[in-house]
Scaffold this motif. Sequence first.
Motif, mmCIF file in Angstrom:
data_model
loop_
_atom_site.group_PDB
_atom_site.id
_atom_site.type_symbol
_atom_site.label_atom_id
_atom_site.label_comp_id
_atom_site.label_asym_id
_atom_site.label_seq_id
_atom_site.Cartn_x
_atom_site.Cartn_y
_atom_site.Cartn_z
ATOM 1 N N ARG A 28 -4.302 -6.167 -11.027
ATOM 2 C CA ARG A 28 -3.695 -7.563 -11.403
ATOM 3 C C ARG A 28 -2.326 -7.488 -12.379
ATOM 4 N N ARG A 29 -2.517 -6.102 -13.108
ATOM 5 C CA ARG A 29 -1.185 -7.125 -14.049
ATOM 6 C C ARG A 29 0.170 -5.873 -13.896
ATOM 7 N N TRP A 30 0.094 -5.294 -12.385
ATOM 8 C CA TRP A 30 1.486 -4.965 -12.259
ATOM 9 C C TRP A 30 1.939 -5.594 -12.086
ATOM 10 N N ARG A 31 3.491 -5.556 -12.604
ATOM 11 C CA ARG A 31 4.216 -6.334 -11.776
ATOM 12 C C ARG A 31 6.432 -6.055 -12.192
ATOM 13 N N TYR A 32 6.795 -6.701 -11.142
ATOM 14 C CA TYR A 32 8.553 -5.657 -10.870
ATOM 15 C C TYR A 32 9.094 -6.978 -11.123
ATOM 16 N N GLY A 33 9.559 -6.908 -11.974
ATOM 17 C CA GLY A 33 10.584 -8.386 -12.104
ATOM 18 C C GLY A 33 9.891 -9.721 -11.003
ATOM 19 N N ASN A 34 10.077 -10.267 -9.943
ATOM 20 C CA ASN A 34 9.299 -11.410 -10.135
ATOM 21 C C ASN A 34 8.457 -11.236 -9.019
ATOM 22 N N VAL A 35 7.526 -10.238 -9.207
ATOM 23 C CA VAL A 35 7.162 -9.832 -7.878
ATOM 24 C C VAL A 35 5.957 -9.430 -9.174
ATOM 25 N N VAL A 36 4.529 -10.219 -9.232
ATOM 26 C CA VAL A 36 3.216 -9.539 -9.867
ATOM 27 C C VAL A 36 1.920 -9.167 -9.105
ATOM 28 N N GLY A 37 1.243 -8.320 -9.226
ATOM 29 C CA GLY A 37 0.157 -8.357 -8.438
ATOM 30 C C GLY A 37 -0.540 -9.330 -8.779
ATOM 31 N N ILE A 38 -1.474 -9.705 -7.724
ATOM 32 C CA ILE A 38 -1.724 -10.926 -8.124
ATOM 33 C C ILE A 38 -3.171 -10.979 -7.375
ATOM 34 N N ILE A 65 -3.727 7.880 1.679
ATOM 35 C CA ILE A 65 -3.565 6.462 2.145
ATOM 36 C C ILE A 65 -2.688 5.826 1.609
ATOM 37 N N THR A 66 -2.507 4.701 2.304
ATOM 38 C CA THR A 66 -1.530 3.819 1.382
ATOM 39 C C THR A 66 -2.452 2.735 0.862
ATOM 40 N N VAL A 67 -1.330 2.166 -0.345
ATOM 41 C CA VAL A 67 -2.391 1.188 -1.202
ATOM 42 C C VAL A 67 -0.819 -0.273 -1.218
ATOM 43 N N ALA A 68 -1.438 -0.792 -0.768
ATOM 44 C CA ALA A 68 -0.338 -2.324 -0.683
ATOM 45 C C ALA A 68 -0.417 -3.090 -1.721
ATOM 46 N N VAL A 69 0.366 -3.228 -2.629
ATOM 47 C CA VAL A 69 0.414 -4.155 -4.009
ATOM 48 C C VAL A 69 0.818 -6.141 -3.076
ATOM 49 N N HIS A 70 1.458 -5.665 -2.585
ATOM 50 C CA HIS A 70 3.042 -7.282 -2.039
ATOM 51 C C HIS A 70 2.960 -6.497 -0.380
ATOM 52 N N ARG A 71 3.369 -7.673 0.285
ATOM 53 C CA ARG A 71 3.297 -7.238 1.894
ATOM 54 C C ARG A 71 4.473 -7.159 1.574
ATOM 55 N N LYS A 72 5.653 -6.705 0.947
ATOM 56 C CA LYS A 72 6.556 -6.041 1.736
ATOM 57 C C LYS A 72 6.339 -4.314 0.908
ATOM 58 N N VAL A 73 5.676 -4.170 -0.297
ATOM 59 C CA VAL A 73 5.453 -3.129 -1.452
ATOM 60 C C VAL A 73 3.930 -2.427 -1.530
ATOM 61 N N ALA A 74 4.594 -0.568 -0.885
ATOM 62 C CA ALA A 74 3.462 0.118 -0.459
ATOM 63 C C ALA A 74 3.722 1.207 -1.072
ATOM 64 N N VAL A 75 2.909 2.342 -1.136
ATOM 65 C CA VAL A 75 2.961 3.571 -1.625
ATOM 66 C C VAL A 75 2.155 4.037 -0.818
ATOM 67 N N ASP A 76 2.561 5.754 0.049
ATOM 68 C CA ASP A 76 1.971 6.376 0.485
ATOM 69 C C ASP A 76 1.441 7.425 -0.529
ATOM 70 N N VAL A 100 13.719 -3.282 -2.281
ATOM 71 C CA VAL A 100 11.521 -2.340 -2.465
ATOM 72 C C VAL A 100 11.885 -1.619 -2.400
ATOM 73 N N ILE A 101 12.277 -0.538 -2.757
ATOM 74 C CA ILE A 101 12.545 0.881 -3.689
ATOM 75 C C ILE A 101 11.726 1.102 -4.835
ATOM 76 N N GLU A 102 12.629 0.167 -5.262
ATOM 77 C CA GLU A 102 12.901 0.110 -6.816
ATOM 78 C C GLU A 102 11.448 -0.017 -7.204
ATOM 79 N N GLN A 103 11.023 -1.340 -5.631
ATOM 80 C CA GLN A 103 9.750 -2.358 -6.688
ATOM 81 C C GLN A 103 8.576 -1.246 -6.217
ATOM 82 N N GLU A 104 8.874 -0.629 -4.725
ATOM 83 C CA GLU A 104 7.581 0.287 -4.752
ATOM 84 C C GLU A 104 7.043 1.646 -5.849
ATOM 85 N N THR A 105 8.781 2.296 -6.437
ATOM 86 C CA THR A 105 8.961 3.014 -7.382
ATOM 87 C C THR A 105 7.783 2.963 -8.944
ATOM 88 N N SER A 106 8.017 1.744 -9.188
ATOM 89 C CA SER A 106 6.853 0.718 -9.672
ATOM 90 C C SER A 106 5.578 1.345 -9.953
#
Length: 137
Positions: A28-38, A65-76, A100-106
Motif C-alpha cells: 500500500r505504500r507504493w506511490r508515484y506522483g499522484n498514483v498511490v497503491g491503496i 506473473i503479472t502484478v498490477a497495482v493500479h488499473r493501468k500500472v503493471a509489471v511482468d 505509464v512506463i515511468e509509473q511501471e518502472t517505479s
Amino acid sequence: MTVSASALGELILAVHEAAGQSSGPSARRWRYGNVVGISTPRVRDLALATVRVKHLVERRAIAAITVAVHRKVAVDVVFALDNSVASAQFLCATTDSEIVIEQETSWAEYLATKTSAALTATDIATSLSHRCASATD
C-alpha cells in the motif's frame, strides 16, 4: 534480481510477499506522483508464450506473473533458471505511454527492493540491478 538456483522457491514466494499476496506486508505504500497503491495488488499468471513475444529474457524462463497495482500500472515478473542461478526480472507490462512506463518502472523497483529485503531477512543473498525494460526494448 538473482539468487542461487536452490533458492528459486523462496524467490517466487518473496515476490508474492512483496506484492502483498501472502501474510507479508502490504504494498500500500507504493506511490508515484499522484498514483498511490491503496489496495492489494492483483497477481495473475502470465503464459510463457506471451513472455517470449513481449520480453527478452536472459535465462530459461520457467514461470511468469503479472502484478498490477493500479488499473493501468503493471509489471511482468519473469522467473528464470540456469544451472547455478535463479532470477526474477521485473519488466514493464505495457507501452501505453511514457507516463505509464515511468509509473511501471517505479512499481518494478518497489517490488524488486521489497523482494530483496524479504530474501535478505531469511539469509538468502541476492544480487539486485534496477532496470524496467519495456516490450519494445
